[in-house]
Design an enzyme around this catalytic site. Sequence first.
Site, short mmCIF file in Angstrom:
data_model
loop_
_atom_site.label_atom_id
_atom_site.label_comp_id
_atom_site.label_asym_id
_atom_site.label_seq_id
_atom_site.Cartn_x
_atom_site.Cartn_y
_atom_site.Cartn_z
N TYR A 56 4.13 13.14 -15.03
CA TYR A 56 3.18 13.59 -16.06
C TYR A 56 3.05 15.11 -16.04
O TYR A 56 2.89 15.74 -17.09
CB TYR A 56 1.81 12.93 -15.86
CG TYR A 56 1.60 11.71 -16.74
CD1 TYR A 56 0.78 11.78 -17.85
CD2 TYR A 56 2.24 10.52 -16.45
CE1 TYR A 56 0.59 10.67 -18.67
CE2 TYR A 56 2.08 9.40 -17.26
CZ TYR A 56 1.25 9.49 -18.37
OH TYR A 56 1.08 8.39 -19.18
N TYR A 98 0.84 -1.21 0.00
CA TYR A 98 0.00 0.00 0.00
C TYR A 98 0.87 1.26 0.00
O TYR A 98 0.67 2.17 -0.80
CB TYR A 98 -0.91 -0.02 1.23
CG TYR A 98 -1.89 1.12 1.30
CD1 TYR A 98 -2.90 1.27 0.35
CD2 TYR A 98 -1.83 2.06 2.33
CE1 TYR A 98 -3.81 2.31 0.41
CE2 TYR A 98 -2.74 3.11 2.41
CZ TYR A 98 -3.73 3.22 1.45
OH TYR A 98 -4.63 4.26 1.51
#
Length: 329
Positions: free
Chosen positions: A161, A147
Amino acid sequence: MAKRILITGAAGFLGSHLCDRFIKEDFRVIGMDNLITGDLKNIEHLFGNENFEFLHHDVTRFVHVPGNLDYILHFASPASPIDYLKIPIQTLKVGSVGTLHCLGLAKEKNARILIASTSEVYGDPLVHPQNEDYYGNVNSIGPRGVYDEAKRFMESITMAYHRFHGLETRIARIFNTYGPRMRLNDGRVIPAFIGQALRGEDLTVFGDGLQTRSFCFVDDQIEGIYRLLLSDYIKPVNIGNPDEITIRDFAEEIIKLTGTNQKIVYKELPQDDPLQRQPDITRAKEILGWEPKVPREQGMKITYEYFKSLSPEDLKKSEHKDFSKHIRR
């Protein structure tokens, strides 16, 4: 024309509350969930609303949404230890492959995307309270690493990005949140304690109970996320309540709240369980003008009343009901 927003993990605890908030703000909401941990009962009140549609889809597969999109909220992920320890591969995939698909969709649609990161990126912190400039103390190969590292990867690829493609991105580091629509059996502190109280069981505290948590009521959390999405800030922002309490003291609060006479029993602390968790929300205050408003006593009363109101039928999995006419696959 109304703005369109895609919310992944829409049938989950936070995702469903986000659907409500953006419907209230006159957005056209597309909810997406594979229902591994989400529950359609959380959003059934939205079925039939002309500004809401639901897609039964797994974001680890290619994601396509027809038409324009203005915003994406990527909240698809198991969030409780019980879930991500039971489905570790899926947890890593939704944080990596799923995030990649959502970022690709945001690039295609020229949409702003906010990803749901977590305080778990700090691991078992050596800095207290935790601010956004702290890099964390994470065991990448421990059981919780599936996680923690999934969320750390989410942050890394989101910033990549932004830098490489110029994508509009936002990163919310979410601390412990509670409120209606949590699952009683999801293993997190609050539903675990309330569930034990409702069943007349002793409350289980792991370790000596001196580890701390800071609990934020869901309404406050949603407000912080909403403000962050619409802000101009691209770096991570802690969204949580800095009101810190030990687990042992919190167990005593639950006993008082529920009016039960349960005892507290102690068990061995799980591996890599954080000993301290408290957000530094200076950045959220300065940039978003946000801080939590709901005191824990008030929020816990609301949450307890929600759990008490659940009937045996309410506690059943939503897939036992027929929601098929509302789902686009």
